[in-house]
Scaffold this motif. Sequence first.
Motif, PDB file in Angstrom:
ATOM      1  N   ALA A  32      43.133  47.274  43.095  1.00  0.00           N
ATOM      2  CA  ALA A  32      42.165  48.382  42.985  1.00  0.00           C
ATOM      3  C   ALA A  32      41.211  48.398  44.174  1.00  0.00           C
ATOM      4  O   ALA A  32      40.790  49.465  44.638  1.00  0.00           O
ATOM      5  N   GLY A  33      40.837  47.232  44.661  1.00  0.00           N
ATOM      6  CA  GLY A  33      39.992  47.153  45.850  1.00  0.00           C
ATOM      7  C   GLY A  33      38.564  47.629  45.673  1.00  0.00           C
ATOM      8  O   GLY A  33      37.870  47.892  46.661  1.00  0.00           O
ATOM      9  N   ALA A  34      38.091  47.737  44.422  1.00  0.00           N
ATOM     10  CA  ALA A  34      36.726  48.228  44.188  1.00  0.00           C
ATOM     11  C   ALA A  34      35.681  47.143  44.412  1.00  0.00           C
ATOM     12  O   ALA A  34      34.510  47.447  44.640  1.00  0.00           O
ATOM     13  N   LEU A  35      36.092  45.871  44.325  1.00  0.00           N
ATOM     14  CA  LEU A  35      35.166  44.756  44.500  1.00  0.00           C
ATOM     15  C   LEU A  35      35.395  44.112  45.860  1.00  0.00           C
ATOM     16  O   LEU A  35      36.543  44.009  46.324  1.00  0.00           O
ATOM     17  N   ASP A  36      34.320  43.641  46.474  1.00  0.00           N
ATOM     18  CA  ASP A  36      34.484  42.956  47.752  1.00  0.00           C
ATOM     19  C   ASP A  36      34.994  41.528  47.527  1.00  0.00           C
ATOM     20  O   ASP A  36      35.128  41.060  46.386  1.00  0.00           O
ATOM     21  N   GLY A  37      35.286  40.848  48.619  1.00  0.00           N
ATOM     22  CA  GLY A  37      35.851  39.508  48.531  1.00  0.00           C
ATOM     23  C   GLY A  37      34.953  38.531  47.813  1.00  0.00           C
ATOM     24  O   GLY A  37      35.432  37.659  47.068  1.00  0.00           O
ATOM     25  N   TYR A  38      33.631  38.661  47.991  1.00  0.00           N
ATOM     26  CA  TYR A  38      32.694  37.751  47.337  1.00  0.00           C
ATOM     27  C   TYR A  38      32.750  37.913  45.830  1.00  0.00           C
ATOM     28  O   TYR A  38      32.808  36.931  45.087  1.00  0.00           O
ATOM     29  N   ALA A  39      32.742  39.162  45.347  1.00  0.00           N
ATOM     30  CA  ALA A  39      32.764  39.418  43.900  1.00  0.00           C
ATOM     31  C   ALA A  39      34.085  38.963  43.292  1.00  0.00           C
ATOM     32  O   ALA A  39      34.114  38.423  42.179  1.00  0.00           O
ATOM     33  N   MET A  40      35.185  39.161  44.019  1.00  0.00           N
ATOM     34  CA  MET A  40      36.479  38.724  43.511  1.00  0.00           C
ATOM     35  C   MET A  40      36.555  37.204  43.423  1.00  0.00           C
ATOM     36  O   MET A  40      37.065  36.645  42.448  1.00  0.00           O
ATOM     37  N   ALA A  41      36.022  36.523  44.441  1.00  0.00           N
ATOM     38  CA  ALA A  41      36.024  35.062  44.426  1.00  0.00           C
ATOM     39  C   ALA A  41      35.157  34.530  43.292  1.00  0.00           C
ATOM     40  O   ALA A  41      35.483  33.509  42.671  1.00  0.00           O
ATOM     41  N   ALA A  42      34.053  35.229  43.011  1.00  0.00           N
ATOM     42  CA  ALA A  42      33.160  34.799  41.939  1.00  0.00           C
ATOM     43  C   ALA A  42      33.839  34.892  40.576  1.00  0.00           C
ATOM     44  O   ALA A  42      33.492  34.135  39.654  1.00  0.00           O
ATOM     45  N   LEU A  43      34.786  35.805  40.418  1.00  0.00           N
ATOM     46  CA  LEU A  43      35.500  35.962  39.150  1.00  0.00           C
ATOM     47  C   LEU A  43      36.572  34.887  38.947  1.00  0.00           C
ATOM     48  O   LEU A  43      37.011  34.661  37.814  1.00  0.00           O
ATOM     49  N   GLU A  44      36.985  34.237  40.009  1.00  0.00           N
ATOM     50  CA  GLU A  44      38.114  33.309  39.919  1.00  0.00           C
ATOM     51  C   GLU A  44      37.888  32.154  38.939  1.00  0.00           C
ATOM     52  O   GLU A  44      38.822  31.802  38.196  1.00  0.00           O
ATOM     53  N   PRO A  45      36.682  31.532  38.872  1.00  0.00           N
ATOM     54  CA  PRO A  45      36.491  30.466  37.873  1.00  0.00           C
ATOM     55  C   PRO A  45      36.740  30.936  36.438  1.00  0.00           C
ATOM     56  O   PRO A  45      37.306  30.188  35.636  1.00  0.00           O
ATOM     57  N   LEU A  46      36.330  32.157  36.112  1.00  0.00           N
ATOM     58  CA  LEU A  46      36.578  32.677  34.770  1.00  0.00           C
ATOM     59  C   LEU A  46      38.070  32.926  34.563  1.00  0.00           C
ATOM     60  O   LEU A  46      38.628  32.569  33.522  1.00  0.00           O
ATOM     61  N   LEU A  47      38.726  33.527  35.544  1.00  0.00           N
ATOM     62  CA  LEU A  47      40.151  33.779  35.443  1.00  0.00           C
ATOM     63  C   LEU A  47      40.927  32.472  35.280  1.00  0.00           C
ATOM     64  O   LEU A  47      41.839  32.379  34.455  1.00  0.00           O
ATOM     65  N   ALA A  48      40.530  31.472  36.042  1.00  0.00           N
ATOM     66  CA  ALA A  48      41.202  30.175  35.953  1.00  0.00           C
ATOM     67  C   ALA A  48      40.962  29.526  34.605  1.00  0.00           C
ATOM     68  O   ALA A  48      41.874  28.958  33.995  1.00  0.00           O
ATOM     69  N   SER A  49      39.722  29.617  34.122  1.00  0.00           N
ATOM     70  CA  SER A  49      39.385  29.033  32.822  1.00  0.00           C
ATOM     71  C   SER A  49      40.200  29.674  31.709  1.00  0.00           C
ATOM     72  O   SER A  49      40.765  28.985  30.849  1.00  0.00           O
ATOM     73  N   LEU A  50      40.290  31.000  31.717  1.00  0.00           N
ATOM     74  CA  LEU A  50      41.019  31.710  30.666  1.00  0.00           C
ATOM     75  C   LEU A  50      42.523  31.436  30.716  1.00  0.00           C
ATOM     76  O   LEU A  50      43.197  31.486  29.690  1.00  0.00           O
ATOM     77  N   SER A  51      43.030  31.148  31.887  1.00  0.00           N
ATOM     78  CA  SER A  51      44.472  30.935  32.006  1.00  0.00           C
ATOM     79  C   SER A  51      44.894  29.495  31.786  1.00  0.00           C
ATOM     80  O   SER A  51      46.064  29.237  31.484  1.00  0.00           O
TER      81      SER A  51
END
Length: 251
Positions: A32-51
């Motif tokens: 989608a590209g709506a978030l910049d690289g910083y915001a996407m990187a900030a989401l990674e801990p949650l994504l990793a935790s959930l997976s």
Amino acid sequence: MLTLKALSALLTYPSRELVRAIPAIREAIAVAGALDGYAMAALEPLLASLSREDLYDLEERYVLLFDRTRAHSLNLFEHVHGESRDRGQAMVDLQALYEGAGFSIDAAELPDYLPLFLEYASTLPEAEARALLAEPAHVFEALRERLARKESPYAAVFAALVALAAQAPEASSFEALAEIEETDPNDLEALDRVWEEEEVRFGPGAATAECGVDSLAAKVRQARRPAPGLETPAMMGPRTVFTHSSATDRA
């Protein structure tokens, strides 16, 4: 906005379906590209935790964080109106907004449940969606700050919502947010005290003739005055379901 649909999914109660959808959610946010690289990187801990983490641990953490602490409630008007009677009318107006767009709620959640709100916003044209997000942006920022103090990876979702809003919240908008005590979710006496509130009424006969985005915006802005899926169902948690009366896909 597909990004909003993905963020909505991340805020739903953890389930096996959500866990399986994490790779698709990660890819959708990136494409989608709506978030910049910083915001996407900030989401990674949650994504990793959930997976990766045990589902029961994820469920327990979610309940303690969002269901047993009013300060982190995922019901928007909890933060805007608190125990005010305005909360009931705001709920009616929000449900009317959904229904006016051809949507009905098929879930045991109130209309202001944030994943539902984001699911609706995801169906709007981008400019309208960003404008709608701007109205409760001060609530998103307050939740981001509270969750960041607890070092919760969910804080990144609210940071992303603030970033997606058409404009940043004004400093003055935080002053009139409903005062909610931050309690220990394991302190049952404190929880009972905080959750005691006046009866809130909403339903047939409580609505006004005025509704729509402007009306909703007015309700959310009351907090600023000094008064008182993805296409796969797996992206949507079991507690958030919208049905559309039209055959046209608005997503």
